[in-house]
Design an enzyme around this catalytic site. Structure first.
Site, short mmCIF file in Angstrom:
data_model
loop_
_atom_site.label_atom_id
_atom_site.label_comp_id
_atom_site.label_asym_id
_atom_site.label_seq_id
_atom_site.Cartn_x
_atom_site.Cartn_y
_atom_site.Cartn_z
N HIS A 8 0.82 -1.21 0.00
CA HIS A 8 0.00 0.00 0.00
C HIS A 8 0.86 1.27 0.00
O HIS A 8 0.52 2.26 -0.62
CB HIS A 8 -0.92 -0.02 1.22
CG HIS A 8 -2.03 0.97 1.14
ND1 HIS A 8 -3.28 0.63 0.68
CD2 HIS A 8 -2.08 2.28 1.43
CE1 HIS A 8 -4.05 1.70 0.69
NE2 HIS A 8 -3.36 2.72 1.15
N HIS A 45 -10.77 1.84 -1.64
CA HIS A 45 -10.96 1.35 -0.28
C HIS A 45 -11.78 0.07 -0.34
O HIS A 45 -12.90 0.02 0.12
CB HIS A 45 -11.66 2.43 0.55
CG HIS A 45 -11.13 2.52 1.94
ND1 HIS A 45 -9.81 2.74 2.23
CD2 HIS A 45 -11.73 2.41 3.15
CE1 HIS A 45 -9.62 2.78 3.54
NE2 HIS A 45 -10.78 2.57 4.11
N ARG A 90 -8.71 13.77 3.14
CA ARG A 90 -7.47 14.13 3.85
C ARG A 90 -6.27 14.21 2.91
O ARG A 90 -5.35 14.96 3.15
CB ARG A 90 -7.20 13.13 4.98
CG ARG A 90 -8.05 13.35 6.20
CD ARG A 90 -7.47 12.64 7.42
NE ARG A 90 -7.25 11.21 7.19
CZ ARG A 90 -8.21 10.30 7.21
NH1 ARG A 90 -9.45 10.64 7.43
NH2 ARG A 90 -7.94 9.03 6.99
N ASP A 91 -6.30 13.42 1.84
CA ASP A 91 -5.23 13.55 0.85
C ASP A 91 -5.21 14.97 0.29
O ASP A 91 -4.15 15.54 0.04
CB ASP A 91 -5.45 12.57 -0.32
CG ASP A 91 -4.83 11.21 -0.04
OD1 ASP A 91 -3.78 11.18 0.64
OD2 ASP A 91 -5.38 10.19 -0.48
N GLN A 110 -12.11 0.42 10.25
CA GLN A 110 -12.09 1.70 10.93
C GLN A 110 -13.46 2.35 10.81
O GLN A 110 -14.18 2.13 9.87
CB GLN A 110 -11.07 2.64 10.28
CG GLN A 110 -9.72 2.01 10.06
CD GLN A 110 -9.27 2.09 8.62
OE1 GLN A 110 -9.84 2.80 7.82
NE2 GLN A 110 -8.24 1.35 8.30
N ASP A 158 -1.39 13.78 5.72
CA ASP A 158 -2.47 13.09 6.43
C ASP A 158 -1.97 11.77 7.00
O ASP A 158 -0.98 11.21 6.54
CB ASP A 158 -3.63 12.83 5.47
CG ASP A 158 -3.24 11.86 4.38
OD1 ASP A 158 -2.22 12.10 3.71
OD2 ASP A 158 -3.95 10.85 4.20
N GLU A 177 -4.40 3.12 12.42
CA GLU A 177 -4.97 3.91 11.33
C GLU A 177 -6.24 4.61 11.75
O GLU A 177 -7.17 4.77 10.96
CB GLU A 177 -5.18 3.03 10.11
CG GLU A 177 -3.85 2.54 9.57
CD GLU A 177 -3.95 1.74 8.30
OE1 GLU A 177 -5.05 1.61 7.74
OE2 GLU A 177 -2.91 1.22 7.88
#
Lengths: 803, 163, 257
Positions: free
Chosen positions: A65, A136, A157-158, A288, A316, A358
């Site tokens: 990743h 995702h 957030r990116d 999450q 981020d 995370e």
């Protein structure tokens, strides 16, 4: 070094190969034997065993990743076409295909490519546009709602973490799902029913995007059994950033500030998890849960801190959490972090858990000591938690402390460049495609195919999804995802246009977003799939008024297991298409992402996805007044088709309906398409085109019907006037999915000026918009004619997904 | 600990319950004829009964369309308050997050309780209750719970009989 | 001429504040967007302004119920100042989430009572709806925000909890009698709509109401998203160079000038 009890030493120095692999598996490190041995060597030199914090840090920094080691590794590629073998070795596939095209095109308006959290292009004198699309997938399979919500939260957030932070203006989403009509008994054990996944994923994107106040304006959904156990969820965010905020600078002595959500055990091993095949015993903590309001607060506060120049860098916390974020920012200099200072959701976390958790909605800032107080105050005013946890150094070491004890001490160069390059084999056999037996249909059969095409899951209305998203918040969405001639009816728009008037005062410019996706072609030929996806994304942008000379694209590869040569081979093939098409269209890639290992096993049965390449396009439009929608605008107007129709039914909707086996997959002809695309931009700018829609899934018949039923006007089409490359039957002409085609509506008074622009190109007048409420297609040559009420076609299109 | 259940007053539409019923039917279970939906809040802390009532009436329920049911319970189980007003039902499925899973609504409730002027340290868990009426077996209930109402990866459910 | 001062109140989850600011500024007002934390510490500050706006969004995530937590917070922390502002006759607008806040705080429809007597509940469709709707404007209404509008206008809605429910029939007939109903969802020609033209199942298709005096206005649709024709799905105008939303904001600015 002195270690505390809650940090363990991992015995590694004296392990055999087998023991190393066992360790990697047992601790979910996802490191290969070569990688484990490299780690062993490193610590042998240091004459000590690593701590668990160090092992976890290395594992996650080296994860698929974070490092994309497959696509940046060595690939020995063999391509077999017509029995002929060609070989090629790639030292870094990305650099030698996608990135290479961008470098060679060398567009001055590309401000930041492939190096930050998002790509950035030029908007105007003072501002740039940032765009990023993420996947995702695995979390969304396990917990559709939480998975997709954190997907959108992550990509937002990116955008917040690109340069010194961009302001998000729009989201996009693209999904691949299983068939929602699947009988519950046919769903494998341990897998959620596709309908549950769809509802969950859509709600997740809805609740996160709507609460953040970012409109979700563009997307696409593709259904196929292949994605039942392994749905794909792509989330994108576009934002604007002042040009003087694009560069990050981190200097030794800068303080490390963590802002936003608290750290819990959420998503431990999420990064390494992305390269593990899914199975029923998948780790619970990999899921999450996001909280959009926390992220919204961070957004509000950080942009005011940005404008006061209170920090020098930001990124981020995505996959790999603090470890990735601080690792990246401090890569060239070094950092020391006190893990006990990180605010926690609850007690009892081990140091390594704090470091790689995370947990969502966290950002990391590099702050000059003199701004220490001021920045904390900004966050405090908006109830955002912000805590200093360490400092950047100059010794090129990553040092982690817990209760004053050192729990990790690794050299940054080893951490970031020490990963051994794997060598993988790849092989791609290009299937020979044959023309199908001529498809001749009667008038009533043609109508039946049209109605079935409109109702097909991959063509039908996605209104049920789109209207759950607030696609108009911020008031800037001036080309909307659903378009109609009045507010009661709607058809599918091609691209979306954002007019950022509230953010960039006084501007006339707009930002176009669109996408292209054709997994059904990829089952036969991944080169053509990639080429088609690129062209479709460009066509969609051009339809609404986009300028092909100012478009940039993003790639998102979702593939199966790259350890299998034929799977990796099909990826190499499509990366080659990306290079060639990017060059041919002169459209650069500015950012991208890959998600490999999309495989799922139940018992001894293996489910593997068909490869998917999503292309997302972004571009700047000079004047938002020169943008148009797809419904017909007035009766009496002429209908033209730009582009050539070829006998290309491979992977098409009709091939599924009529069970056509042999057929040729649509190819891309940039030399034909580019001048047409440039012509459309020119013609829209001069006000010569009333509406424009591209022909894609379902071909011309579907596209014309959509323009008609979304307008309330009928249309008469003479099939014999449609320009074809070969002799084709009416059915083939109407339902072929050839690329490069646009349907445009022109007022009679503008016809001569319109034709002037397309002189020498493939342009044909095929019919006219009418006052009656019928769509009529006729061929005198083949003696077929069919006619249907608009309302019936609209209903066929509307009612497939309506829950 | 108090358990506070929020339900729709009679005469108003319980649209969540209605849609859950539609989803149950589309799963192929025709044995359920009505679903009543309730929000559930478990509040732990040194609250007095009248404070809990204030929280339920001024914060957790809507004055016009909703009412509440409040019960003091000891310890971990919320198995103490039931409500026969929701639907004529003998069975209820309760869904709560598993331990350690982030419950975002809970932090909002804690903030809002402070705004009410109650300055006590409290812990909040939020959940859902579905009152079902019809004729069904436990297997059917498990199926409905697993396939629709709870994702057992992050939530746990309990089937309870209403006294 | 004096500059009209507008206060836009924002908090965690507010998200239509920028476009609302832009709309007021276009009408010649000077606008400040202030965080609730600031107002909690400077309670009398709001009395410095001429117009008060509660913008759309998801205050505190709409956790528990839409607008509820913010309504309670305002009422408990500086309710009397808000009440004073309201009773002074100065214009107040609540858009979408802001409308939910006004209703749950009790400032609408009976501002003198300042108690919740109606609510905005879950849409009948049980889902969030983002679409454009037609609104029939009640010509007899004395709402200062809605002068000079056509008998039917269009605006976008985007909400999951927009079903207006008064506590009883008496209240509903009182609202009608006192001309407090400002907007109703309708068809293009002002007739009774069905779903989805009425997106939520509101009592008597009510989309917006005002207090008896007409200075406080709450509505589910978003006027700030229709300031100019480009924002309309078919690019229609209100007959001027602007959209209907602009006229709504202009009315209030003109009223206090």
């Amino acid at each position: 070094m002195k270690f505390v009890t809650n940090c363990n030493i991992v015995e590694i120095l004296n392990l055999s190969d087998k023991q190393l692999l066992d360790l990697s598996k047992r601790k979910v490190l996802s490191l290969s034997l070569t990688e484990m041995k490299t780690v062993q060597e490193y610590f042998k030199k240091l004459k000590r065993n690593p701590t668990d914090v160090e092992m976890e840090t290395i594992a996650q920094t080296w994860s698929e990743h974070c490092k994309h080691k497959t696509l940046t590794g060595i690939i020995e590629y063999i391509q077999i076409k017509n029995g002929k073998k060609t070989k090629k070795t790639y030292n870094n596939l990305l650099k030698e295909t996608i990135f290479k095209a961008t470098v060679e095109l060398n567009k001055k308006w590309c401000l930041s490519v492939f190096k930050d959290n998002a790509g950035i292009i030029d908007f105007d004198l003072k501002n740039g546009v940032a765009f990023k699309v993420e996947t995702h997938n695995h979390p969304s399979a396990l917990e559709p709602y939480g998975g997709s919500a954190t997907g959108i939260g992550g990509v937002v957030r990116d955008i917040l973490g690109v340069g010194l932070g961009a302001k998000p203006l729009a989201n996009t989403d693209v999904f691949c799902f299983g068939d929602p009509t699947t009988k519950p008994s046919k769903v494998p054990k341990g897998v959620h029913h596709p309908k549950r996944i769809i509802k969950g994923v859509v709600s997740g994107v809805r609740d996160y995007g709507n609460r953040m106040g970012i409109p979700t304006v563009n997307g696409s959904v593709y259904f196929d059994h292949d994605y039942m156990a392994n749905p794909l969820v792509f989330c994108g965010t576009m934002g604007v950033i002042p040009k003087n905020k694009i560069e990050k600078k981190v200097s030794p002595g800068d303080l490390i500030l963590v802002v936003g959500g608290r750290t819990g055990r959420d998503g431990i091993h999420g990064a390494t998890f992305s390269s593990v095949q899914l199975d029923q015993s998948s780790d619970v903590s990999a899921v999450q849960i996001g909280n959009p309001i926390v992220e919204k607060k961070v957004l509000d506060a950080m942009l005011s801190a940005r404008d006061l120049n209170l920090y020098r860098a930001v990124t981020d916390c995505g996959a790999g959490g603090l470890s990735s974020a601080i690792g990246e920012l401090g890569e060239k200099i070094g950092a020391v972090v006190c893990l006990d200072k990180v605010p926690l959701k609850y007690d009892g976390l081990y140091p390594w858990e704090i470091w790689i958790s995370e947990a969502q909605e966290r950002m990391v800032f590099a702050v000059e000591p003199k701004n220490k107080k001021k920045i904390i105050e900004i966050f405090k005013k908006e109830n955002v938690e912000a805590v200093f946890i360490g400092q950047f150094t100059k010794d090129k070491k990553l040092v982690l402390k817990y209760d004053k004890n050192t729990v990790a001490n690794i050299d940054m160069p080893f951490l970031h460049d020490g990963i051994p390059k794997p060598t993988r084999k790849a092989e791609c056999k290009i299937k020979e495609e044959k023309l199908q037996k001529t498809v001749k249909l009667t008038s009533s059969e043609l109508l039946m195919v049209l109605k079935k095409s409109l109702a097909d899951l991959n063509v039908c209305s996605k209104e049920w999804i789109i209207r759950q998203y607030d696609h108009e918040v911020l008031g800037q969405t001036i080309i909307k995802p659903l378009q109609g001639n009045n507010i009661e009816i709607s058809g599918p728009g091609d691209g979306a246009v954002i007019f950022p008037y509230a953010v960039i005062k006084g501007t006339k410019k707009g930002i176009v977003l669109s996408n292209g996706l054709n997994p059904s072609y990829g089952k036969i030929n991944t080169y053509k799939m990639a080429a088609s996806a690129i062209e479709e994304a460009l066509r969609n942008a051009v339809c609404v008024g986009g300028n092909i000379e100012k478009l940039a694209i993003l790639d998102n590869f979702c593939w199966g297991n790259p350890n299998k040569p034929e799977i990796l081979g099909s990826l190499v093939c499509s990366a080659n298409a990306c290079y060639e098409m990017s060059k041919a269209f002169s459209v650069p890639f500015i950012s991208g992402k890959d998600s490999l290992h999309n495989e799922y096993s139940i018992g001894d049965k293996k489910f593997s996805i068909s490869p998917v390449l999503l292309i997302s396009a972004v571009g700047v439009i000079e004047d938002v007044a020169n943008t148009i929608t797809m419904p017909f605008k007035n009766s009496g107007n002429k209908v033209y088709i730009l582009g050539v129709t070829r006998n290309e039914l491979g992977g098409s909707v009709i091939s599924k309906i009529k069970n056509i086996k042999d057929a040729i997959v649509p190819n891309v002809y940039p030399k034909e398409s580019v001048p047409i695309m440039k012509g459309i931009y020119k013609a829209i700018g001069k006000g010569l085109i009333e509406s424009c829609h591209d022909a894609s899934e379902g071909g011309l018949a579907v596209a014309v019907s959509e323009m008609s039923f979304s307008s309330g006007y009928g249309v008469n089409i003479n099939i014999d006037h449609i320009k074809t490359a070969d002799t084709m039957s009416a059915a083939e002409i109407l339902f072929s999915e050839s690329n490069g085609r646009f349907i445009v509506e022109v007022e009679p008074k503008n016809e001569s000026r319109f034709k002037e622009i397309f002189k020498g190109l493939s342009v044909s007048e095929v019919g006219c918009v009418s006052d009656n409420k019928f769509v009529i297609f006729e061929s005198q040559k083949e003696k077929v004619k069919f006619k249907e009420k608009l309302i019936n076609l609209l209903n066929a299109w509307k009612h497939t997904i309506n829950w | 600990m108090f358990s506070i259940e929020i339900f729709t007053k009679s005469g108003f539409k319980d649209s969540r319950g209605g849609h859950v019923l539609a989803d149950i039917v589309s799963l192929g279970f025709n044995c359920i004829n009505k679903v009543g939906y309730c929000n559930l809040y478990l509040i732990d802390g040194k609250l007095l009964l009248n404070e809990a009532k204030l929280i339920a009436s001024c914060l957790l329920s809507d004055k016009i369309t909703e009412s509440y049911n409040i019960a003091k319970c000891d310890g971990k189980d919320s198995n103490c308050s039931f409500n026969n007003n929701v639907v004529a039902s003998k069975t209820m499925i309760e869904v709560l997050y598993k331990k350690g899973v982030t419950d975002t609504v809970s932090s909002s409730v804690i903030k809002a309780v402070k705004d009410l002027g109650i300055n006590k340290d409290i812990k909040v868990k939020t959940g859902h209750r579905y009152y079902l009426s019809g004729k069904f077996s436990k297997t059917v209930l498990d199926n409905i719970a697993c396939k629709l109402l709870a994702n057992t990866l992050i939530q746990e459910y309990k089937i309870k009989s209403v006294k | 001429m004096k500059k009209v001062k507008v206060l836009i109140l924002r908090t965690a989850g507010t998200n239509c504040d920028f476009e609302t600011q832009n709309a007021f500024e276009l009408c010649g007002a000077s606008v400040e967007r202030l965080h609730i934390n600031f107002l909690v510490n400077n309670k009398n500050k709001i009395l410095d302004y001429d117009i008060l706006a509660f913008p759309g969004g998801f205050s505190y995530g709409d956790d528990i119920a839409s607008g509820k937590i913010l309504a309670n917070e305002i009422k408990n922390k500086f309710g009397s100042q808000v009440e004073k502002f309201a009773l002074s006759g100065r214009p107040i607008i609540g858009i979408c989430n802001g409308f939910q806040v006004l209703v749950k705080m009790g400032l609408l429809p009976e501002s003198e009572l300042f108690e919740q007597v109606s609510t905005l509940s879950y849409n009948d469709s049980n889902k969030f709806e983002c679409r454009w709707v037609y609104l029939k404007t009640e010509q007899k209404s004395n709402c200062i925000w809605t002068k000079n509008l056509a008998s039917v206008i269009s605006l976008p809605v985007a909400h999951g909890e927009g079903k207006f429910i008064p506590k009883d029939k008496e209240l509903l007939s009182k609202l009608n009698k006192d001309n407090q109903v400002v907007f109703r969802y309708s068809t293009k020609d002002g007739k009774e709509p069905e779903y989805p033209l009425c997106p939520n199942g509101s009592a008597e298709n009510i989309a917006g109401i005002c207090n008896k005096k007409g200075n406080i206005f709450g509505l589910m649709p978003h006027p700030e998203r229709y300031i100019f024709p480009l924002q309309h799905p078919c690019r229609e105008s209100s007959g001027s160079e602007y959209g209907w939303g602009k006229i709504i904001f202009q009315n209030a600015v003109n009223a206090v000038k």
